[in-house]
Design a protein around this motif. Structure first.
Motif, mmCIF file in Angstrom:
data_model
loop_
_atom_site.group_PDB
_atom_site.id
_atom_site.type_symbol
_atom_site.label_atom_id
_atom_site.label_comp_id
_atom_site.label_asym_id
_atom_site.label_seq_id
_atom_site.Cartn_x
_atom_site.Cartn_y
_atom_site.Cartn_z
ATOM 1 N N VAL A 297 41.116 34.025 47.225
ATOM 2 C CA VAL A 297 40.111 32.995 46.968
ATOM 3 C C VAL A 297 38.743 33.402 47.506
ATOM 4 C CG1 VAL A 297 39.432 30.630 47.526
ATOM 5 C CG2 VAL A 297 41.784 31.123 46.832
ATOM 6 N N LEU A 298 38.716 33.795 48.779
ATOM 7 C CA LEU A 298 37.429 34.022 49.424
ATOM 8 C C LEU A 298 36.788 35.342 49.016
ATOM 9 C CD1 LEU A 298 38.126 32.654 53.004
ATOM 10 C CD2 LEU A 298 37.034 31.522 51.071
ATOM 11 N N ALA A 299 37.592 36.379 48.774
ATOM 12 C CA ALA A 299 36.994 37.661 48.399
ATOM 13 C C ALA A 299 36.221 37.538 47.092
ATOM 14 C CB ALA A 299 38.086 38.724 48.274
ATOM 15 N N HIS A 300 36.768 36.803 46.138
ATOM 16 C CA HIS A 300 36.064 36.622 44.866
ATOM 17 C C HIS A 300 34.771 35.840 45.068
ATOM 18 C CE1 HIS A 300 35.289 35.618 40.684
ATOM 19 N NE2 HIS A 300 35.281 34.333 41.020
ATOM 20 N N ARG A 301 34.859 34.735 45.805
ATOM 21 C CA ARG A 301 33.683 33.898 45.974
ATOM 22 C C ARG A 301 32.602 34.617 46.779
ATOM 23 N NH1 ARG A 301 32.344 30.501 42.733
ATOM 24 N NH2 ARG A 301 34.507 29.767 42.720
ATOM 25 N N LEU A 302 32.973 35.291 47.850
ATOM 26 C CA LEU A 302 31.988 35.952 48.705
ATOM 27 C C LEU A 302 31.364 37.162 48.020
ATOM 28 C CD1 LEU A 302 33.745 35.735 52.193
ATOM 29 C CD2 LEU A 302 31.933 34.292 51.261
ATOM 30 N N LEU B 200 40.512 30.804 33.153
ATOM 31 C CA LEU B 200 39.938 32.136 33.014
ATOM 32 C C LEU B 200 38.518 32.117 32.453
ATOM 33 C CD1 LEU B 200 40.191 35.211 33.178
ATOM 34 C CD2 LEU B 200 41.346 35.167 30.939
ATOM 35 N N PRO B 201 38.203 31.299 31.446
ATOM 36 C CA PRO B 201 36.811 31.311 30.942
ATOM 37 C C PRO B 201 35.793 31.007 32.032
ATOM 38 C CG PRO B 201 38.246 30.194 29.385
ATOM 39 C CD PRO B 201 39.079 30.453 30.607
ATOM 40 N N GLU B 202 36.074 30.079 32.915
ATOM 41 C CA GLU B 202 35.141 29.777 34.005
ATOM 42 C C GLU B 202 34.998 30.977 34.933
ATOM 43 O OE1 GLU B 202 34.718 26.600 37.731
ATOM 44 O OE2 GLU B 202 36.306 26.373 36.214
ATOM 45 N N LEU B 203 36.120 31.668 35.225
ATOM 46 C CA LEU B 203 36.061 32.859 36.073
ATOM 47 C C LEU B 203 35.213 33.948 35.435
ATOM 48 C CD1 LEU B 203 37.164 34.386 38.598
ATOM 49 C CD2 LEU B 203 39.084 35.125 37.140
ATOM 50 N N VAL B 204 35.366 34.127 34.115
ATOM 51 C CA VAL B 204 34.591 35.150 33.410
ATOM 52 C C VAL B 204 33.110 34.793 33.406
ATOM 53 C CG1 VAL B 204 34.196 36.206 31.146
ATOM 54 C CG2 VAL B 204 36.541 35.908 32.014
ATOM 55 N N GLU B 205 32.782 33.524 33.193
ATOM 56 C CA GLU B 205 31.381 33.120 33.169
ATOM 57 C C GLU B 205 30.723 33.299 34.532
ATOM 58 O OE1 GLU B 205 29.473 32.449 30.652
ATOM 59 O OE2 GLU B 205 31.193 32.876 29.343
ATOM 60 N N GLU B 206 31.463 33.047 35.613
ATOM 61 C CA GLU B 206 30.907 33.276 36.940
ATOM 62 C C GLU B 206 30.545 34.745 37.132
ATOM 63 O OE1 GLU B 206 33.021 29.845 39.750
ATOM 64 O OE2 GLU B 206 33.718 31.922 39.786
ATOM 65 N N LEU C 249 36.244 40.437 26.940
ATOM 66 C CA LEU C 249 37.539 39.772 27.035
ATOM 67 C C LEU C 249 38.195 39.719 25.672
ATOM 68 C CD1 LEU C 249 39.701 38.113 28.531
ATOM 69 C CD2 LEU C 249 38.285 36.078 28.116
ATOM 70 N N ARG C 250 39.401 40.246 25.584
ATOM 71 C CA ARG C 250 40.194 40.198 24.347
ATOM 72 C C ARG C 250 41.541 39.552 24.658
ATOM 73 N NH1 ARG C 250 39.251 46.188 21.560
ATOM 74 N NH2 ARG C 250 36.950 46.087 21.510
ATOM 75 N N ASP C 251 41.741 38.390 24.063
ATOM 76 C CA ASP C 251 42.974 37.622 24.276
ATOM 77 C C ASP C 251 43.709 37.528 22.947
ATOM 78 O OD1 ASP C 251 44.999 35.959 25.014
ATOM 79 O OD2 ASP C 251 43.711 34.391 25.870
ATOM 80 N N VAL D 130 45.569 37.882 39.521
ATOM 81 C CA VAL D 130 45.439 39.296 39.142
ATOM 82 C C VAL D 130 44.049 39.560 38.568
ATOM 83 C CG1 VAL D 130 46.259 41.060 37.527
ATOM 84 C CG2 VAL D 130 47.915 39.689 38.810
ATOM 85 N N LEU D 131 43.613 38.714 37.640
ATOM 86 C CA LEU D 131 42.294 38.903 37.032
ATOM 87 C C LEU D 131 41.180 38.664 38.054
ATOM 88 C CD1 LEU D 131 43.042 37.139 33.642
ATOM 89 C CD2 LEU D 131 42.686 39.587 34.008
ATOM 90 N N GLN D 132 41.352 37.710 38.925
ATOM 91 C CA GLN D 132 40.344 37.452 39.946
ATOM 92 C C GLN D 132 40.170 38.654 40.873
ATOM 93 O OE1 GLN D 132 41.230 34.595 43.159
ATOM 94 N NE2 GLN D 132 39.415 33.468 42.478
ATOM 95 N N GLU D 133 41.283 39.253 41.303
ATOM 96 C CA GLU D 133 41.209 40.425 42.167
ATOM 97 C C GLU D 133 40.599 41.614 41.426
ATOM 98 O OE1 GLU D 133 41.648 42.836 45.533
ATOM 99 O OE2 GLU D 133 41.727 40.652 45.285
ATOM 100 N N ALA D 134 40.927 41.766 40.145
ATOM 101 C CA ALA D 134 40.368 42.878 39.368
ATOM 102 C C ALA D 134 38.849 42.751 39.248
ATOM 103 C CB ALA D 134 41.016 42.926 37.987
ATOM 104 N N LEU D 135 38.354 41.549 38.972
ATOM 105 C CA LEU D 135 36.902 41.361 38.866
ATOM 106 C C LEU D 135 36.226 41.521 40.226
ATOM 107 C CD1 LEU D 135 36.789 38.346 36.382
ATOM 108 C CD2 LEU D 135 36.259 40.744 35.911
ATOM 109 N N THR D 136 36.883 41.072 41.276
ATOM 110 C CA THR D 136 36.305 41.241 42.613
ATOM 111 C C THR D 136 36.176 42.713 42.966
ATOM 112 O OG1 THR D 136 37.244 39.130 43.326
ATOM 113 C CG2 THR D 136 36.616 40.681 45.052
ATOM 114 N N ASN D 137 37.216 43.493 42.696
ATOM 115 C CA ASN D 137 37.162 44.928 42.978
ATOM 116 C C ASN D 137 36.093 45.622 42.143
ATOM 117 O OD1 ASN D 137 39.153 44.875 44.921
ATOM 118 N ND2 ASN D 137 40.810 45.300 43.482
#
Length: 369
Positions: free
Chosen positions: A178-183, A246-252, A262-264, A283-290
């Protein structure tokens, strides 16, 4: 009251009875011999603690010539039966029966046939042997129950410790995700404020507003993570994010400057079940954070595929910069380790190979039909 004292008193009483019944012609020396043997048998009783078998056999031999030794001989037989092996106790018991049978031949009991005397002797010694064996069995049973209770208590303590460790690990993974993505988002906007102070005031104000809103969101998400340890589920303001978010995560991520393709290709009507959807989101949140931490400014491609009964497939890849980038947020390097464990617990598999040109992350999760 000590057994030797009781045996001595009983021996004196037996001697007095013998004196009155059998020694009318030689009262003086016979009474003295009975008293001496009774006292000797009582004095030998403490030796049962150190040499039980030898002492019990010696008392049985004295009981063959003197009725006053019968009480102490009985104590010896019971002691061996209570603490010795059953074959040894049976041998000592047989010796006691034989000694009393011999005494019954030369000193019969008036009014009692010898056959009945033998029956009484055998019955009494059999009762002594049974009482001793029962005592041994009872002590062994109590010791076994105590040992089982101690083992059960130790096992329960181990299970509680393992449950606590698992809960701590789950909380640590949740906080990291949670925090790694937000920070990382906050660090990106803060970096823009630091290195581009020449932006128009409107853009600087917008970036500052995003940072402030992100801080509030980070605090809110931290509060939600902490409530995972609370027994009252009412303390959670909103459910944990799922794949539908996921759309909200991608927009952020796009708002922070990351280009995302994004291809779904999943079937539209099908919905991923809750546990799998939450794991896929992490999984997707950690991938975008990295990607923001280690390859800032590089495009990210996300592909989702699968169907009920075949599983959910996730693929994320991004090019690596020519020179290693300094992470915008320092990390402990445990994000992918915790993510791998999360996916494994969900029944899936996670791979994250790194080539010279790009970083790839792929996950397969179960999707029941």
């Amino acid at each position: 009251m000590r057994p030797s004292f009781v045996a001595g008193v009983a021996g004196v009483l037996v001697a007095a009875s013998t004196y009155g019944q059998y020694a009318s012609g030689a009262r003086g020396w016979l009474l003295a011999m009975e008293i001496v043997l009774g006292v000797a048998g009582a004095a030998a009783t403490p030796l049962l603690a150190r040499r039980p078998v030898g002492t019990a056999l010696g008392l049985a031999a004295l009981a063959a010539v003197s009725p006053t030794v019968t009480p102490t001989a009985t104590i010896g037989t019971l002691h061996v039966a209570s603490f010795g092996p059953l074959p040894v106790a049976a041998g000592v018991t047989a010796a006691g029966v034989g000694a009393h049978a011999v005494r019954g031949l030369w000193l019969p009991v008036p009014g009692l046939p010898y056959g009945w005397w033998l029956v009484l002797v055998v019955a009494c010694h059999a009762a002594l042997l049974a009482a001793g064996a029962l005592g041994q069995t009872r002590r062994a049973l109590i010791a076994s129950l105590c040992e089982r209770a101690e083992r059960a208590e130790a096992e329960q303590g181990r299970r509680v410790a393992e449950a606590r460790a698992a809960e701590r690990a789950a909380l640590a993974r949740e906080m990291h995700d949670v925090l790694a993505h937000r920070l990382s988002l906050l660090a990106t906007y803060a970096g823009a404020l630091e290195y581009r102070p020449d932006h128009p005031p409107e853009r600087l104000a917008t970036a500052a507003g995003v940072v402030r809103a992100g801080v509030h969101q980070a605090l809110d998400e931290l509060r939600q993570v902490i409530t995972l340890l609370d027994d009252d589920p009412a303390g959670t303001d909103r459910p944990p994010p799922e794949l539908a978010d996921l759309p909200e995560l991608v927009e952020e991520s796009r708002a922070s400057g990351t280009e995302i393709d994004l291809r779904d290709t999943r079937p539209a009507p099908a919905e991923v079940p809750g546990p799998t959807a939450r794991t896929a989101y992490r999984v997707l949140q950690e991938a975008l954070t990295n990607a923001r931490k280690h390859a800032p400014g590089q495009p990210v491609r996300i592909a989702l595929d699968g169907a009920p009964g075949t599983g959910l497939l996730i693929a994320v890849c991004n090019p690596l910069p020519d020179a290693p980038a300094e992470p915008v947020v320092p990390g402990a390097g445990r994000g992918l380790v915790g993510l791998t464990e999360r996916v494994r617990l969900a029944g899936g598999r996670l791979d994250h190979p790194v080539t010279a040109a790009e970083f790839r992350l792929s996950a397969s999760l179960p999707w029941p039909a």
